[in-house]
Design an enzyme around this catalytic site. Sequence first.
Site, mmCIF file in Angstrom:
data_model
loop_
_atom_site.group_PDB
_atom_site.id
_atom_site.type_symbol
_atom_site.label_atom_id
_atom_site.label_comp_id
_atom_site.label_asym_id
_atom_site.label_seq_id
_atom_site.Cartn_x
_atom_site.Cartn_y
_atom_site.Cartn_z
ATOM 1 N N LYS A 115 -13.545 -30.867 2.489
ATOM 2 C CA LYS A 115 -12.520 -31.529 1.670
ATOM 3 C C LYS A 115 -13.089 -32.845 1.140
ATOM 4 C CE LYS A 115 -8.638 -30.863 -0.193
ATOM 5 N NZ LYS A 115 -8.417 -29.690 -1.011
ATOM 6 N N SER A 143 -7.081 -25.564 -4.197
ATOM 7 C CA SER A 143 -6.225 -26.314 -3.291
ATOM 8 C C SER A 143 -4.756 -26.012 -3.611
ATOM 9 C CB SER A 143 -6.535 -27.809 -3.374
ATOM 10 O OG SER A 143 -6.205 -28.435 -2.155
#
Length: 584
Positions: A189, A384
């Site tokens: 991430k 995402s």
Amino acid sequence: MNFLRNLIASIFGTLIALGIIFILIVLLASAIGETDKISVKENTVLEIKLEKTVKDFAPKSDNPIDEILGLNDDKIALNEIINAIENAKDDANIKGISINTMGVGAGIAQTQTIRNKLEEFKASGKFINAYADVYDQKSYYLSSVADSIFLNPAGSVDFKGLSSEVLFYKDLEDKSGVTMEVIRHGKYKSAVEPFLYNEMSDANREQIASFLNAIWGEILDDVAKSRNIIVDELNNIADNLLGRNADLAVQNNLIDAAIYADEYESKLKQAIGVATDDNLNKISIEDYISTGKGRIYSSASNKIAVIYAQGEIMYGKGDETYIGQDMIIKALKAVRKSKDIKAIVLRINSPGGSALASELIWREIEITKKTLPIVVSMGDVAASGGYYLACNADKIIAEPTTITGSIGVFGVIPNISKLASNIGINAEQVSTNKGANYSIFEPMSEDFRAVTTDGVEQVYNTFLDRVSNGRNMSFSAVDSIAQGRVWSGVEAKKIGLVDDLGNLEDAIAAAAELAEITDYKIRNYPDYKLDLEDRFNGFPFMKTKEKLLIEEFGEENYKIYKTVKSFSNLKGIQARMPYVIDIH
């Protein structure tokens, strides 16, 4: 008393005058519209320049006020481009296509979609030629579909492979005393890495290299097929910049000849069979679309709804530039009420954003698919939060060059405690309870970090659960390919995040198959309607701040400013891909 009477009379007189002027402007615009109607003449070449911003869906208002005020901004819709090329195949007046663009205002997946449609156009027997003074990599990729490619003798072909640059701000934070407190889940991430480190992590470098190579492989395969050059040779050309001048570009078969623009025009005349001295009839793809060719007409009663979700996901209303839950939910509800709509295609082009807004849209999709089949079509990016919207569809179709995945979440909160200390500011707090609170002027406490971390973990686990149920995968299997990692469409298919590779047309065909219909027409959603305030917010003089900043800072410095400002404005936990992926 006379003063008040005169003041009121002046106000009414001004309003009446403004009203008359407004009516005259509308009538003038209408008259101009009538006299400037565009038609397609015989022996016409369709000219494609894609230097405007290409959006998946870019409806233009039919309100003459918007046209007068310039509120139909400089954009062109991908769906209209595709429809126009499809219509041109069977248009007897269109003899061929000329690609003449030095830059392409589209993403790589959008460019590949247009290129594939041009391949279909060629199969109809009509010609495609291309010309440019200079080709950048994307414009060359698009133009390589042509039967013949020409270049200005003083030009070049910028064929060098793909790269992506990430800017890091840790030293800036340390020097300024303004930091970003970060809580995240997912070793990949990397959206928040620039605020944590001074250099790229191995995990982030691994994922960027992986999807860049996958996308580059797609470009190489397409160019190799069109230009009859083996992939290894194309890589050699890219490694050694063997398109850096016209002579090298010809020698290495990147182009067919180096000629001037007037000579290229003569070739177009020859291709359509008109004399050199005759005028060449050309029509831009924008003008061609304006004649009605941006739509595919059908008399079918059955409909497939295409709902466009494009932009970052933010909690709120939503519009053409960002995805808000209100507008998408409203569109889904409207589709469910329609008796004619038999299936839905959700076209996603989003890097993600608000986890809460994503969850709210997910829920409405879950309700909707109980009555209508839903197919997701992924554009340039569906990552995402963008993947959150997609994961529970009946079928997911991605472009080979789509960037997707990035299943992970983070929270980021600005902190200026060091800056405050440096300049002599001390903040004191008084509270009625001892629950973990946060002040931008104080270092983040361990209690507050623990509470926020718990929230991030809860959202991450919910995200995994949504994907697990939607894709019929175990929780652990999803976790192993999640961790915020980004994948190309090709890679995503291999690991089960998408079902098939294809474009929007393929997704519509899949939706029709699920609905068991063969004759249908398309209805696009959402309906973008601007109120008076929104119209004037879009007026050019209301946007001078951005233009001034670009002029003062330059394009690259403005990007840095925009990135930092955007992160400081984030609200709530984010399901967002690596923040800036600038592939060039």
